[in-house]
Design an enzyme around this catalytic site. Structure first.
Site, PDB file in Angstrom:
ATOM      1  N   ARG A  32     -69.012  72.545  71.213  1.00 10.70           N
ATOM      2  CA  ARG A  32     -67.866  71.680  71.515  1.00 10.70           C
ATOM      3  C   ARG A  32     -66.556  72.469  71.500  1.00 10.70           C
ATOM      4  O   ARG A  32     -65.509  71.982  71.117  1.00 10.70           O
ATOM      5  CB  ARG A  32     -67.803  70.477  70.556  1.00 10.70           C
ATOM      6  CG  ARG A  32     -69.097  69.640  70.473  1.00 10.70           C
ATOM      7  CD  ARG A  32     -69.613  69.218  71.859  1.00 10.70           C
ATOM      8  NE  ARG A  32     -70.782  68.349  71.785  1.00 10.70           N
ATOM      9  CZ  ARG A  32     -72.017  68.704  72.152  1.00 10.70           C
ATOM     10  NH1 ARG A  32     -72.260  69.937  72.607  1.00 10.70           N
ATOM     11  NH2 ARG A  32     -72.994  67.836  72.085  1.00 10.70           N
ATOM     12  N   LEU A  73     -66.288  74.745  61.884  1.00 10.95           N
ATOM     13  CA  LEU A  73     -66.558  74.308  60.506  1.00 10.95           C
ATOM     14  C   LEU A  73     -67.789  74.998  59.928  1.00 10.95           C
ATOM     15  O   LEU A  73     -67.873  75.205  58.711  1.00 10.95           O
ATOM     16  CB  LEU A  73     -66.766  72.786  60.478  1.00 10.95           C
ATOM     17  CG  LEU A  73     -65.560  71.934  60.869  1.00 10.95           C
ATOM     18  CD1 LEU A  73     -65.978  70.470  61.037  1.00 10.95           C
ATOM     19  CD2 LEU A  73     -64.445  72.051  59.840  1.00 10.95           C
ATOM     20  N   GLU A 121     -54.059  71.478  67.639  1.00  8.44           N
ATOM     21  CA  GLU A 121     -53.081  72.555  67.402  1.00  8.44           C
ATOM     22  C   GLU A 121     -52.974  73.443  68.646  1.00  8.44           C
ATOM     23  O   GLU A 121     -51.879  73.835  69.046  1.00  8.44           O
ATOM     24  CB  GLU A 121     -53.511  73.372  66.176  1.00  8.44           C
ATOM     25  CG  GLU A 121     -53.479  72.530  64.907  1.00  8.44           C
ATOM     26  CD  GLU A 121     -53.766  73.334  63.649  1.00  8.44           C
ATOM     27  OE1 GLU A 121     -54.883  73.891  63.553  1.00  8.44           O
ATOM     28  OE2 GLU A 121     -52.885  73.396  62.778  1.00  8.44           O
ATOM     29  N   GLU A 141     -58.545  66.575  59.349  1.00  8.84           N
ATOM     30  CA  GLU A 141     -58.558  67.507  58.220  1.00  8.84           C
ATOM     31  C   GLU A 141     -58.732  66.782  56.888  1.00  8.84           C
ATOM     32  O   GLU A 141     -59.488  67.225  56.016  1.00  8.84           O
ATOM     33  CB  GLU A 141     -57.261  68.336  58.202  1.00  8.84           C
ATOM     34  CG  GLU A 141     -57.245  69.507  59.171  1.00  8.84           C
ATOM     35  CD  GLU A 141     -56.904  69.128  60.610  1.00  8.84           C
ATOM     36  OE1 GLU A 141     -56.816  67.922  60.918  1.00  8.84           O
ATOM     37  OE2 GLU A 141     -56.733  70.046  61.418  1.00  8.84           O
ATOM     38  N   ARG A 144     -62.190  65.976  56.111  1.00 10.69           N
ATOM     39  CA  ARG A 144     -63.059  67.144  55.914  1.00 10.69           C
ATOM     40  C   ARG A 144     -62.728  67.909  54.639  1.00 10.69           C
ATOM     41  O   ARG A 144     -63.340  68.941  54.356  1.00 10.69           O
ATOM     42  CB  ARG A 144     -62.895  68.127  57.089  1.00 10.69           C
ATOM     43  CG  ARG A 144     -63.241  67.560  58.449  1.00 10.69           C
ATOM     44  CD  ARG A 144     -64.720  67.575  58.711  1.00 10.69           C
ATOM     45  NE  ARG A 144     -65.001  67.163  60.080  1.00 10.69           N
ATOM     46  CZ  ARG A 144     -66.051  66.454  60.433  1.00 10.69           C
ATOM     47  NH1 ARG A 144     -66.943  66.086  59.545  1.00 10.69           N
ATOM     48  NH2 ARG A 144     -66.232  66.105  61.690  1.00 10.69           N
TER      49      ARG A 144
HETATM   50  C1  1HE Z   1     -69.203  72.350  65.752  1.00 14.44           C
HETATM   51  C2  1HE Z   1     -67.945  71.743  65.636  1.00 14.44           C
HETATM   52  C3  1HE Z   1     -66.991  72.370  64.814  1.00 14.44           C
HETATM   53  C4  1HE Z   1     -69.166  70.535  66.912  1.00 14.44           C
HETATM   54  N1  1HE Z   1     -67.344  73.511  64.204  1.00 14.44           N
HETATM   55  N2  1HE Z   1     -69.495  73.481  65.119  1.00 14.44           N
HETATM   56  N3  1HE Z   1     -63.154  69.456  63.529  1.00 14.44           N
HETATM   57  C5  1HE Z   1     -63.846  68.324  63.340  1.00 14.44           C
HETATM   58  O1  1HE Z   1     -63.862  67.767  62.281  1.00 14.44           O
HETATM   59  C6  1HE Z   1     -64.629  67.825  64.521  1.00 14.44           C
HETATM   60  C7  1HE Z   1     -66.092  68.181  64.343  1.00 14.44           C
HETATM   61  N4  1HE Z   1     -66.923  67.800  65.481  1.00 14.44           N
HETATM   62  C8  1HE Z   1     -67.253  66.502  65.753  1.00 14.44           C
HETATM   63  O2  1HE Z   1     -66.795  65.568  65.119  1.00 14.44           O
HETATM   64  C9  1HE Z   1     -68.216  66.267  66.883  1.00 14.44           C
HETATM   65  O3  1HE Z   1     -68.962  67.473  67.068  1.00 14.44           O
HETATM   66  C10 1HE Z   1     -67.549  65.909  68.226  1.00 14.44           C
HETATM   67  C11 1HE Z   1     -66.989  64.485  68.143  1.00 14.44           C
HETATM   68  C12 1HE Z   1     -66.439  66.881  68.605  1.00 14.44           C
HETATM   69  C13 1HE Z   1     -68.600  65.971  69.356  1.00 14.44           C
HETATM   70  O4  1HE Z   1     -69.718  65.163  68.995  1.00 14.44           O
HETATM   71  P1  1HE Z   1     -71.095  65.366  69.771  1.00 14.44           P
HETATM   72  O5  1HE Z   1     -72.016  64.289  69.295  1.00 14.44           O
HETATM   73  O6  1HE Z   1     -70.849  65.498  71.236  1.00 14.44           O
HETATM   74  O7  1HE Z   1     -71.657  66.811  69.323  1.00 14.44           O
HETATM   75  P2  1HE Z   1     -72.343  67.237  67.933  1.00 14.44           P
HETATM   76  O8  1HE Z   1     -73.800  66.892  68.004  1.00 14.44           O
HETATM   77  O9  1HE Z   1     -71.577  66.746  66.774  1.00 14.44           O
HETATM   78  O10 1HE Z   1     -72.157  68.811  67.972  1.00 14.44           O
HETATM   79  C14 1HE Z   1     -72.852  69.615  68.910  1.00 14.44           C
HETATM   80  C15 1HE Z   1     -72.897  71.006  68.348  1.00 14.44           C
HETATM   81  O11 1HE Z   1     -71.558  71.502  68.229  1.00 14.44           O
HETATM   82  C16 1HE Z   1     -73.486  71.046  66.942  1.00 14.44           C
HETATM   83  O12 1HE Z   1     -74.105  72.302  66.808  1.00 14.44           O
HETATM   84  P3  1HE Z   1     -75.710  72.420  66.838  1.00 14.44           P
HETATM   85  O13 1HE Z   1     -75.951  73.877  66.656  1.00 14.44           O
HETATM   86  O14 1HE Z   1     -76.201  71.547  65.724  1.00 14.44           O
HETATM   87  O15 1HE Z   1     -76.127  71.902  68.208  1.00 14.44           O
HETATM   88  C17 1HE Z   1     -72.266  71.014  66.068  1.00 14.44           C
HETATM   89  O16 1HE Z   1     -72.471  71.600  64.811  1.00 14.44           O
HETATM   90  C18 1HE Z   1     -71.311  71.852  66.885  1.00 14.44           C
HETATM   91  N5  1HE Z   1     -69.931  71.577  66.553  1.00 14.44           N
HETATM   92  N6  1HE Z   1     -67.955  70.616  66.374  1.00 14.44           N
HETATM   93  C19 1HE Z   1     -68.565  74.034  64.361  1.00 14.44           C
HETATM   94  N7  1HE Z   1     -65.755  71.907  64.669  1.00 14.44           N
HETATM   95  C20 1HE Z   1     -56.900  76.263  61.228  1.00 14.44           C
HETATM   96  S1  1HE Z   1     -57.391  74.935  60.333  1.00 14.44           S
HETATM   97  C21 1HE Z   1     -57.949  73.745  61.487  1.00 14.44           C
HETATM   98  C22 1HE Z   1     -58.708  72.685  60.765  1.00 14.44           C
HETATM   99  C23 1HE Z   1     -59.530  71.856  61.676  1.00 14.44           C
HETATM  100  O17 1HE Z   1     -59.652  72.078  62.866  1.00 14.44           O
HETATM  101  S2  1HE Z   1     -60.330  70.536  60.927  1.00 14.44           S
HETATM  102  C24 1HE Z   1     -61.103  69.703  62.251  1.00 14.44           C
HETATM  103  C25 1HE Z   1     -62.499  70.209  62.484  1.00 14.44           C
END
Ligand code: 1HE
Length: 265
Positions: A32, A73, A121, A141, A144
């Protein structure tokens, strides 16, 4: 400064067309487009090289249904970074996003799906944001156990105000649709955000590069100054831009009545 073609990019794609419009693609759709440390370094390298490459405007787009899911993450959770290591990483995020905001080349983001956390961001560092019907904005954030580290505390309140940002972080509130435009998260909401982003990029590319350089760097710098210093800096920038040779033809055309008229279409 390395040529864009020489950059080793694993998570981004970059293509420049014959009109000098660059397409930069976030290319980790399976994750993603989460921002791992490598992607941040690639953004630093690419947006360091783009301004001096003759590019006239940049469309920032993403592969897959989501623009960007923010901080990687999984990488973060598994890296067991020390506070100092994570602080240094955040400074690299700042470097990347500062290159985008202050680089002097218009950057237009074509948004879709999740624009969350670090994805917001990134989006807030570009000059024009275009969203489609699938786009939503969030700062998860708080949910999380994290805090923003890529400039959101500076750029997001500038777009939507401090109170809305605090609400988003505390409660997980998401913005989408017309509301996202009305609060200032995007300037355009259209069915096809990429098509609109290219239309806007081509419009920007009609301006003189020096005007665009000033618009896409000086305005941001001036926000960091006192009013008095900003006025002085504005006069200095205008002194340079408004006397450029490249503007003379446009001014002559206006004087002869053949220049473009500024009217609604
Ligand atoms: C990820 C990430 C990620 C997906 N880091 N791997 N950001 C968040 O809190 C948002 C986190 N992501 C989500 O809530 C969802 O993934 C989504 C709504 C964006 C998309 O959902 P979906 O159902 O299409 O996909 P999924 O099944 O959740 O994810 C597919 C894959 O992408 C899966 O990996 P896989 O190996 O299991 O297939 C997920 O782990 C991966 N993936 N998002 C790592 N963020 C400088 S400080 C900044 C602080 C922040 O940014 S906090 C916000 C973090």
């Amino acid at each position: 400064m390395p040529d864009i073609a020489d950059l080793a990019l694993n998570n981004l794609l970059c293509h420049v067309d014959q009109d000098g419009i660059a397409t930069v693609t976030l290319n980790r759709p399976a994750k993603r487009n989460a921002l791992n440390a490598e992607t941040i370094e690639e953004l630093v390298a690419l947006f360091s090289a783009l301004p001096s490459s003759g590019v006239r405007a940049v469309v920032l787009r993403a592969e897959g249904p989501h623009f960007c899911a923010g901080l990687d993450l999984v990488e973060h959770g598994q890296s067991e970074r020390s506070p100092a290591e994570f602080m240094r990483l955040c400074l690299r995020w700042h470097e990347a996003f500062t290159k985008i905001e202050y680089g002097g080349v218009p950057v237009i983001a074509a948004l879709k799906g999740a624009v969350v956390g670090g994805g917001l961001e990134l989006a807030s560092s570009v000059h024009i944001r275009v969203m489609d019907e699938t786009t939503y904005f969030g700062l998860p954030e708080g949910q999380r156990g994290l805090f923003t580290g890529g400039g959101a505390t500076i750029r997001v309140p500038a777009l939507i105000g401090r109170a809305r940002m605090v609400d988003m972080m505390l409660t997980g509130r998401l913005y989408s649709g017309d509301e996202a435009v009305s609060v200032g998260l995007a300037q355009y909401r259209v069915p096809d955000s990429e098509a609109k982003a290219y239309e806007l990029a081509r419009a920007c590319a009609q301006n003189t590069p020096l005007s665009n350089f000033a618009i896409c760097s000086a305005i941001s710098h001036m926000q960091n100054m006192s009013g008095l210093d900003a006025a002085y800096a504005e006069a200095m920038v205008a002194g340079i831009v408004n006397t450029q040779d490249a503007a003379k033809g446009r001014l002559d055309a206006f004087a002869k009545g053949t220049g473009v008229k500024i009217k609604p279409a």
